[in-house]
Scaffold this motif. Structure first.
Motif, PDB file in Angstrom:
ATOM      1  N   ILE A  21     118.934  94.399 -38.991  1.00 21.78           N
ATOM      2  CA  ILE A  21     119.012  93.482 -39.548  1.00 21.78           C
ATOM      3  C   ILE A  21     120.192  92.665 -40.201  1.00 21.78           C
ATOM      4  O   ILE A  21     120.918  91.719 -40.086  1.00 21.78           O
ATOM      5  N   ILE A  22     121.257  94.081 -39.552  1.00 25.73           N
ATOM      6  CA  ILE A  22     123.163  93.164 -39.598  1.00 25.73           C
ATOM      7  C   ILE A  22     123.139  92.527 -38.764  1.00 25.73           C
ATOM      8  O   ILE A  22     123.245  91.742 -38.131  1.00 25.73           O
ATOM      9  N   LEU A  23     122.025  93.034 -37.516  1.00 30.32           N
ATOM     10  CA  LEU A  23     122.144  92.131 -36.397  1.00 30.32           C
ATOM     11  C   LEU A  23     121.754  90.933 -36.372  1.00 30.32           C
ATOM     12  O   LEU A  23     122.641  89.321 -36.038  1.00 30.32           O
ATOM     13  N   GLY A  24     121.026  90.775 -37.061  1.00 28.53           N
ATOM     14  CA  GLY A  24     120.303  89.607 -37.369  1.00 28.53           C
ATOM     15  C   GLY A  24     120.806  88.300 -38.414  1.00 28.53           C
ATOM     16  O   GLY A  24     120.900  87.233 -37.849  1.00 28.53           O
ATOM     17  N   LEU A  25     121.463  89.326 -39.252  1.00 28.45           N
ATOM     18  CA  LEU A  25     123.086  88.496 -39.494  1.00 28.45           C
ATOM     19  C   LEU A  25     123.645  88.336 -38.506  1.00 28.45           C
ATOM     20  O   LEU A  25     124.440  87.058 -39.167  1.00 28.45           O
ATOM     21  N   VAL A  26     124.340  88.677 -38.570  1.00 34.89           N
ATOM     22  CA  VAL A  26     125.368  88.512 -37.119  1.00 34.89           C
ATOM     23  C   VAL A  26     125.319  87.196 -36.204  1.00 34.89           C
ATOM     24  O   VAL A  26     125.559  86.077 -35.871  1.00 34.89           O
ATOM     25  N   LEU A  27     124.222  87.562 -36.006  1.00 34.24           N
ATOM     26  CA  LEU A  27     123.149  86.559 -35.105  1.00 34.24           C
ATOM     27  C   LEU A  27     122.926  85.025 -35.823  1.00 34.24           C
ATOM     28  O   LEU A  27     123.011  83.811 -35.450  1.00 34.24           O
ATOM     29  N   ILE A  28     122.639  84.590 -37.136  1.00 38.44           N
ATOM     30  CA  ILE A  28     121.882  83.731 -37.786  1.00 38.44           C
ATOM     31  C   ILE A  28     123.602  82.788 -37.998  1.00 38.44           C
ATOM     32  O   ILE A  28     123.586  81.767 -37.831  1.00 38.44           O
ATOM     33  N   LYS A  29     124.845  83.323 -38.637  1.00 33.11           N
ATOM     34  CA  LYS A  29     125.752  83.431 -38.804  1.00 33.11           C
ATOM     35  C   LYS A  29     126.903  82.456 -37.222  1.00 33.11           C
ATOM     36  O   LYS A  29     127.491  81.464 -37.524  1.00 33.11           O
ATOM     37  N   MET A  30     126.119  83.164 -36.478  1.00 31.87           N
ATOM     38  CA  MET A  30     126.654  82.042 -34.799  1.00 31.87           C
ATOM     39  C   MET A  30     125.441  81.353 -34.669  1.00 31.87           C
ATOM     40  O   MET A  30     125.883  80.674 -33.637  1.00 31.87           O
ATOM     41  N   SER A  31     124.946  80.932 -35.103  1.00 29.31           N
ATOM     42  CA  SER A  31     123.729  80.040 -35.413  1.00 29.31           C
ATOM     43  C   SER A  31     122.684  79.804 -33.997  1.00 29.31           C
ATOM     44  O   SER A  31     122.729  79.374 -33.446  1.00 29.31           O
ATOM     45  N   ARG A  32     122.082  81.190 -33.153  1.00 27.88           N
ATOM     46  CA  ARG A  32     122.005  82.021 -32.944  1.00 27.88           C
ATOM     47  C   ARG A  32     120.270  82.122 -33.759  1.00 27.88           C
ATOM     48  O   ARG A  32     119.483  83.101 -33.581  1.00 27.88           O
ATOM     49  N   GLN A  33     119.570  81.014 -33.948  1.00 37.34           N
ATOM     50  CA  GLN A  33     117.911  80.893 -34.751  1.00 37.34           C
ATOM     51  C   GLN A  33     116.914  82.100 -34.088  1.00 37.34           C
ATOM     52  O   GLN A  33     116.542  82.384 -34.434  1.00 37.34           O
ATOM     53  N   LYS A  34     116.675  81.539 -32.502  1.00 40.39           N
ATOM     54  CA  LYS A  34     115.998  82.614 -31.654  1.00 40.39           C
ATOM     55  C   LYS A  34     116.270  84.353 -32.227  1.00 40.39           C
ATOM     56  O   LYS A  34     115.802  84.778 -32.183  1.00 40.39           O
ATOM     57  N   GLY A  35     117.844  84.383 -31.228  1.00 43.29           N
ATOM     58  CA  GLY A  35     117.925  85.790 -31.729  1.00 43.29           C
ATOM     59  C   GLY A  35     117.559  86.333 -33.562  1.00 43.29           C
ATOM     60  O   GLY A  35     117.531  87.853 -33.355  1.00 43.29           O
ATOM     61  N   HIS A  36     118.236  84.925 -33.847  1.00 43.00           N
ATOM     62  CA  HIS A  36     118.057  85.878 -35.709  1.00 43.00           C
ATOM     63  C   HIS A  36     116.369  86.296 -35.870  1.00 43.00           C
ATOM     64  O   HIS A  36     116.378  87.408 -36.152  1.00 43.00           O
ATOM     65  N   ILE A  37     115.213  85.429 -35.363  1.00 46.78           N
ATOM     66  CA  ILE A  37     114.066  85.460 -35.089  1.00 46.78           C
ATOM     67  C   ILE A  37     113.743  87.223 -34.630  1.00 46.78           C
ATOM     68  O   ILE A  37     112.694  87.610 -35.895  1.00 46.78           O
ATOM     69  N   VAL A  38     113.971  86.419 -33.458  1.00 46.50           N
ATOM     70  CA  VAL A  38     113.686  87.935 -32.435  1.00 46.50           C
ATOM     71  C   VAL A  38     114.202  89.275 -33.628  1.00 46.50           C
ATOM     72  O   VAL A  38     113.166  90.535 -33.946  1.00 46.50           O
ATOM     73  N   CYS A  39     115.575  89.180 -34.075  1.00 45.13           N
ATOM     74  CA  CYS A  39     115.766  90.467 -34.669  1.00 45.13           C
ATOM     75  C   CYS A  39     115.246  90.633 -36.037  1.00 45.13           C
ATOM     76  O   CYS A  39     114.441  92.336 -36.635  1.00 45.13           O
ATOM     77  N   MET A  40     115.221  89.940 -37.508  1.00 46.37           N
ATOM     78  CA  MET A  40     114.631  90.106 -37.927  1.00 46.37           C
ATOM     79  C   MET A  40     113.106  90.727 -38.551  1.00 46.37           C
ATOM     80  O   MET A  40     113.043  91.883 -39.317  1.00 46.37           O
TER      81      MET A  40
END
Length: 144
Positions: A21-40
């Motif tokens: 969850i934390i990594l997904g939040l960091v990734l979406i703040k960095m506009s890295r949507q694919k990484g966010h989707i994977v982490c979440m």
């Protein structure tokens, strides 16, 4: 592995969900949507595995009583009594956050995530604390 090993396992699942969850939040703040989707998605899978193990454990073992004494008791029960209702509410909130994302309705997804993510984080952290208090710091719980 026995049913009595499940609390440790489901707490590990919970901690893995928390990290994703934390990594997904960091990734979406960095506009890295694919990484966010994977982490979440991984966080959701770990949370689902947690819930399955948790429900099976308590269905099999039944109620367990906290073994701590003194000041630890009101601290434990304060955490527990905030954790339980928020955990139940959060299941619904997570579903209401994921569905708009799957439908590519990111405006609704973001709006729901403002509520679900902080509660999901709180429930994950307090779940780990409850495990530590109940199974590690104060010895095994009393099975009734």
């Amino acid at each position: 592995m026995t049913v009595y090993d499940l609390p440790k396992l489901y707490t590990i699942f919970n901690a893995c969900a928390l990290l994703h969850i934390i990594l997904g939040l960091v990734l979406i703040k960095m506009s890295r949507q694919k990484g966010h989707i994977v982490c979440m998605t991984i966080a959701l899978l770990f949370s689902t595995a947690f819930l399955g193990c948790y429900l099976y454990y308590h269905y099999t073992v039944g109620h367990v009583q906290f073994a701590g004494t003194g000041l630890s008791r009101p601290i434990y029960f304060t955490i527990l009594f905030t954790h339980i209702p928020l955990a139940v509410v959060n299941v619904v909130l997570i579903i209401m956050t994921v569905i708009p994302a799957l439908r590519r309705r990111f405006d609704k997804h973001r709006r729901m995530a403002k509520y679900s993510v902080p509660i999901w984080l709180y429930v994950s952290v307090t779940g780990i604390i409850i495990y530590l208090m109940c199974y590690v710091w104060y010895g095994p719980p009393i099975r009734s």
